[in-house]
Enzyme design. Structure first.
Site, mmCIF file in Angstrom:
data_model
loop_
_atom_site.group_PDB
_atom_site.id
_atom_site.type_symbol
_atom_site.label_atom_id
_atom_site.label_comp_id
_atom_site.label_asym_id
_atom_site.label_seq_id
_atom_site.Cartn_x
_atom_site.Cartn_y
_atom_site.Cartn_z
ATOM 1 N N ARG A 16 -6.714 -6.023 -13.946
ATOM 2 C CA ARG A 16 -7.498 -5.512 -13.065
ATOM 3 C C ARG A 16 -8.205 -4.353 -13.538
ATOM 4 O O ARG A 16 -7.529 -3.729 -14.523
ATOM 5 C CB ARG A 16 -7.055 -5.224 -11.577
ATOM 6 C CG ARG A 16 -6.556 -6.366 -10.880
ATOM 7 C CD ARG A 16 -6.226 -6.103 -9.421
ATOM 8 N NE ARG A 16 -5.796 -7.366 -9.001
ATOM 9 C CZ ARG A 16 -5.299 -7.386 -7.410
ATOM 10 N NH1 ARG A 16 -5.605 -6.308 -6.764
ATOM 11 N NH2 ARG A 16 -5.169 -8.604 -6.989
ATOM 12 N N ASP A 43 -2.344 -15.266 -8.776
ATOM 13 C CA ASP A 43 -1.823 -14.037 -8.668
ATOM 14 C C ASP A 43 -0.126 -13.823 -8.280
ATOM 15 O O ASP A 43 0.180 -14.047 -7.288
ATOM 16 C CB ASP A 43 -2.465 -13.124 -7.433
ATOM 17 C CG ASP A 43 -2.059 -11.651 -7.562
ATOM 18 O OD1 ASP A 43 -1.325 -11.476 -8.493
ATOM 19 O OD2 ASP A 43 -2.343 -10.963 -6.606
ATOM 20 N N HIS A 46 3.415 -10.886 -7.244
ATOM 21 C CA HIS A 46 3.958 -10.484 -5.996
ATOM 22 C C HIS A 46 5.307 -10.653 -5.805
ATOM 23 O O HIS A 46 5.990 -11.792 -6.392
ATOM 24 C CB HIS A 46 3.099 -11.374 -4.877
ATOM 25 C CG HIS A 46 2.039 -10.971 -4.306
ATOM 26 N ND1 HIS A 46 1.828 -9.626 -3.679
ATOM 27 C CD2 HIS A 46 0.675 -11.369 -4.735
ATOM 28 C CE1 HIS A 46 0.342 -9.456 -3.569
ATOM 29 N NE2 HIS A 46 -0.338 -10.387 -4.146
ATOM 30 N N TYR A 93 4.014 -14.495 0.591
ATOM 31 C CA TYR A 93 3.647 -14.768 -1.033
ATOM 32 C C TYR A 93 4.692 -15.861 -1.390
ATOM 33 O O TYR A 93 5.387 -15.505 -2.277
ATOM 34 C CB TYR A 93 3.751 -13.382 -1.457
ATOM 35 C CG TYR A 93 2.806 -12.466 -1.173
ATOM 36 C CD1 TYR A 93 1.614 -12.722 -1.538
ATOM 37 C CD2 TYR A 93 2.990 -11.407 -0.387
ATOM 38 C CE1 TYR A 93 0.302 -12.046 -1.165
ATOM 39 C CE2 TYR A 93 2.026 -10.397 -0.175
ATOM 40 C CZ TYR A 93 0.675 -10.604 -0.329
ATOM 41 O OH TYR A 93 -0.465 -9.919 -0.190
ATOM 42 N N ARG A 165 -12.615 -2.966 3.698
ATOM 43 C CA ARG A 165 -10.944 -3.270 4.357
ATOM 44 C C ARG A 165 -10.097 -2.256 3.529
ATOM 45 O O ARG A 165 -9.955 -2.020 2.435
ATOM 46 C CB ARG A 165 -10.536 -4.556 3.817
ATOM 47 C CG ARG A 165 -9.102 -4.796 4.349
ATOM 48 C CD ARG A 165 -9.098 -6.331 4.126
ATOM 49 N NE ARG A 165 -9.203 -6.806 2.905
ATOM 50 C CZ ARG A 165 -7.960 -7.374 2.195
ATOM 51 N NH1 ARG A 165 -6.891 -7.150 2.661
ATOM 52 N NH2 ARG A 165 -8.433 -7.681 1.064
ATOM 53 N N TYR A 167 -6.463 -0.499 3.228
ATOM 54 C CA TYR A 167 -4.931 -0.639 3.319
ATOM 55 C C TYR A 167 -4.356 0.633 3.691
ATOM 56 O O TYR A 167 -4.617 1.622 3.160
ATOM 57 C CB TYR A 167 -4.458 -1.114 1.814
ATOM 58 C CG TYR A 167 -4.691 -2.468 1.531
ATOM 59 C CD1 TYR A 167 -3.682 -3.537 1.612
ATOM 60 C CD2 TYR A 167 -5.984 -2.881 0.840
ATOM 61 C CE1 TYR A 167 -4.148 -4.816 1.255
ATOM 62 C CE2 TYR A 167 -6.322 -3.974 0.411
ATOM 63 C CZ TYR A 167 -5.192 -5.239 0.733
ATOM 64 O OH TYR A 167 -5.611 -6.378 0.255
ATOM 65 N N ASP A 196 -5.545 -2.637 7.164
ATOM 66 C CA ASP A 196 -4.621 -3.528 6.541
ATOM 67 C C ASP A 196 -3.094 -2.937 6.518
ATOM 68 O O ASP A 196 -2.869 -2.186 5.451
ATOM 69 C CB ASP A 196 -4.975 -4.520 5.393
ATOM 70 C CG ASP A 196 -4.187 -5.626 5.191
ATOM 71 O OD1 ASP A 196 -2.995 -5.817 5.619
ATOM 72 O OD2 ASP A 196 -4.458 -6.522 4.213
ATOM 73 N N GLU A 222 -4.805 -5.562 10.729
ATOM 74 C CA GLU A 222 -4.266 -6.661 10.190
ATOM 75 C C GLU A 222 -2.744 -6.373 9.971
ATOM 76 O O GLU A 222 -2.301 -5.177 9.506
ATOM 77 C CB GLU A 222 -4.824 -7.005 8.821
ATOM 78 C CG GLU A 222 -6.345 -7.332 9.103
ATOM 79 C CD GLU A 222 -6.986 -8.213 7.692
ATOM 80 O OE1 GLU A 222 -6.337 -9.185 7.209
ATOM 81 O OE2 GLU A 222 -7.819 -7.566 7.296
ATOM 82 N N HIS A 247 -2.076 -13.262 8.581
ATOM 83 C CA HIS A 247 -2.035 -14.276 7.834
ATOM 84 C C HIS A 247 -1.098 -15.391 8.608
ATOM 85 O O HIS A 247 -0.178 -14.828 9.204
ATOM 86 C CB HIS A 247 -1.084 -13.952 6.588
ATOM 87 C CG HIS A 247 -2.135 -13.419 5.714
ATOM 88 N ND1 HIS A 247 -3.259 -14.119 4.720
ATOM 89 C CD2 HIS A 247 -2.092 -12.130 5.421
ATOM 90 C CE1 HIS A 247 -3.706 -13.244 3.987
ATOM 91 N NE2 HIS A 247 -3.233 -12.069 4.480
ATOM 92 N N THR A 297 -7.376 -13.454 0.972
ATOM 93 C CA THR A 297 -7.269 -13.478 -0.250
ATOM 94 C C THR A 297 -6.130 -12.797 -0.790
ATOM 95 O O THR A 297 -5.371 -12.052 -0.069
ATOM 96 C CB THR A 297 -8.255 -12.702 -0.655
ATOM 97 O OG1 THR A 297 -8.442 -12.838 -2.177
ATOM 98 C CG2 THR A 297 -8.350 -11.152 -0.321
ATOM 99 N N THR A 298 -5.651 -13.179 -1.985
ATOM 100 C CA THR A 298 -4.673 -12.605 -2.956
ATOM 101 C C THR A 298 -5.390 -11.952 -3.858
ATOM 102 O O THR A 298 -4.620 -11.335 -4.927
ATOM 103 C CB THR A 298 -3.488 -13.351 -3.193
ATOM 104 O OG1 THR A 298 -2.537 -12.662 -3.866
ATOM 105 C CG2 THR A 298 -3.886 -14.647 -4.068
ATOM 106 N N ARG A 383 -0.883 -3.032 -4.724
ATOM 107 C CA ARG A 383 -1.986 -3.771 -5.772
ATOM 108 C C ARG A 383 -2.913 -2.566 -6.311
ATOM 109 O O ARG A 383 -4.167 -2.733 -6.687
ATOM 110 C CB ARG A 383 -3.119 -4.733 -4.855
ATOM 111 C CG ARG A 383 -2.087 -5.529 -3.962
ATOM 112 C CD ARG A 383 -0.951 -6.182 -4.655
ATOM 113 N NE ARG A 383 -1.438 -7.241 -5.482
ATOM 114 C CZ ARG A 383 -0.901 -7.728 -6.683
ATOM 115 N NH1 ARG A 383 0.049 -6.852 -7.110
ATOM 116 N NH2 ARG A 383 -1.385 -8.647 -7.225
#
Length: 390
Positions: A16, A43, A46, A93, A165, A167, A196, A222, A247, A297-298, A383
């Site tokens: 990334r 991905d 995790h 995950y 979004r 975190y 999140d 979330e 999720h 998404t991941t 992440r």
């Protein structure tokens, strides 16, 4: 009748922009007609902290699927074999769901190519042209992160993103400072889709944070409770009166959440459900329960993101802003044409199947073993790509 002849897997290691290297596996599903379906096991970086033996997995999948009809006449049997050989563990995950997802996407891709239709057409046709997406702002872990993330928001605003979004859940003091400075600096020019929590906090702590920051303005919270804490999610929902999303991992979890009225929104991540096929069941459960859905998404590469886009535009109930922006986070990819993000929306590729074409040179350049290197456990969750601090 077109039959599956084999499965080819290519592990890739792609960084990334933050420096965190993520491991993915590109799936190529070969058929008797010479048409190849593309999929992505997205991905693997995790927890739990292990990786699969890719050559052995390739051999196993070929043995499992070779000889099956690739069309709809073989769809149920392919799903049965995958479910039987790779049972889901019921975790966000779960690596078995990632494996199943990669194969499922390749099956949908090859069916679309053989029919000359996009996956969204195979799913009944698009009900929207594109998916509004929220750009992720990762957790504040030091005071310096606040200014850096505010500058990131400014940059993404210039690129057409107005929805974010955020975190939260590691350093709540820094999270709160960021949210307040975000609103002070940008006002109504930005919208926060969600906070999140990623199941990092207990429900009461998460609820207190929501109550303390609610006037900042956000649409959802979330995962504001520990994993699989149905009562905790229901507590946050009733206490804060802010819509809650979570999720869903499997049918049992989806039904439990719906029966307890613990959430308002199902987060449908193809990677955690095992692909498009099981995700359709989750959307049906949500619709029957009067709930809404968003496409989670991941942070997949382009193949996985294209699948999310095809599924999202064809799923009536997936009307909440979506999350997949992986291709914007990585420094490279493995397809010939970049995905279209314009005006803060993800447009599904045109063309048959998933609408993407593998670039052999880019695939070869990205090829690398799945490995754990220079990755702290906190980075796996957050992440960020930053080295752990002493």
């Amino acid at each position: 009748m077109t039959m599956i002849t084999g499965v080819r897997l290519t592990p890739v290691a792609i960084p990334r922009s933050t420096g965190l290297v993520c491991g993915h596996v590109i799936v190529e599903l070969d058929t008797t007609d010479g048409v190849t379906g593309l999929g992505e096991m997205s991905d693997f970086q995790h927890l739990p902290r292990f990786h699969v033996d890719v050559p052995e997995l390739e051999r196993t999948l070929t043995e499992l699927l070779a000889g099956l009809p690739v069309g709809v006449e073989g769809a149920n049997e392919a799903e049965r074999r995958l479910a039987e050989s790779f049972p889901l563990a019921g975790s966000l995950y779960d690596k078995t769901s990632v494996i199943r997802c990669g194969v499922d996407l390749a099956l949908w891709d090859v069916r679309g190519k053989l029919a000359g239709l996009s996956v969204s057409d195979l799913l009944g046709g698009a009900v929207r042209e594109s998916l509004p997406v929220a750009y992720p702002i990762f957790r504040q872990q030091s005071p310096d992160d606040i200014d850096a993330n505010l500058d990131l928001v400014a940059d993404r605003l210039d690129r057409g993103f107005t929805l974010f979004r955020v975190y939260v859940g590691r350093r709540l003091d820094l999270d709160e400072a960021f949210l307040r400075r975000l609103r002070d600096r940008f006002g109504d020019r930005v919208a926060v889709k969600s906070l999140d929590f990623s199941n990092l906090l207990d429900a009461r702590t998460a609820a207190r944070f929501v109550e303390r920051t609610r006037e900042v303005g956000y649409q959802l919270v979330e995962a504001p409770a520990y994993e699989r804490d149905t009562e905790g999610l229901a507590f946050v929902r009733s206490r804060t009166l802010v819509p809650v999303s979570e999720h869903v991992h499997d049918r049992r979890w989806a039904i439990e959440l719906a029966a307890a009225r613990a959430v308002d929104v199902f987060n449908l991540g193809l990677f955690t459900l095992g692909g498009i096929t099981p995700a359709r069941s989750m959307a049906a459960i949500a619709e029957a329960a009067g709930l809404r859905c968003l496409i989670g998404t991941t942070q997949e590469l382009a193949i996985g993101t294209a699948a999310a886009a095809q599924f999202g535009v064809a799923t009536m109930i997936a009307d909440e802003p979506a999350d997949p922006v992986g291709p914007l986070l990585y420094t490279t990819d493995v397809v010939t044409t970049e995905l279209d993000y314009s005006s803060g929306e993800l447009h599904p590729p045109t063309g048959p199947g998933l609408g993407v074409t593998l670039d052999p040179e880019r695939l070869a350049a990205a090829r690398g073993p799945l490995r754990w290197t220079d990755t702290a456990v906190t980075d796996v969750v957050d992440r960020t790509g930053k080295k752990s601090r002493s």
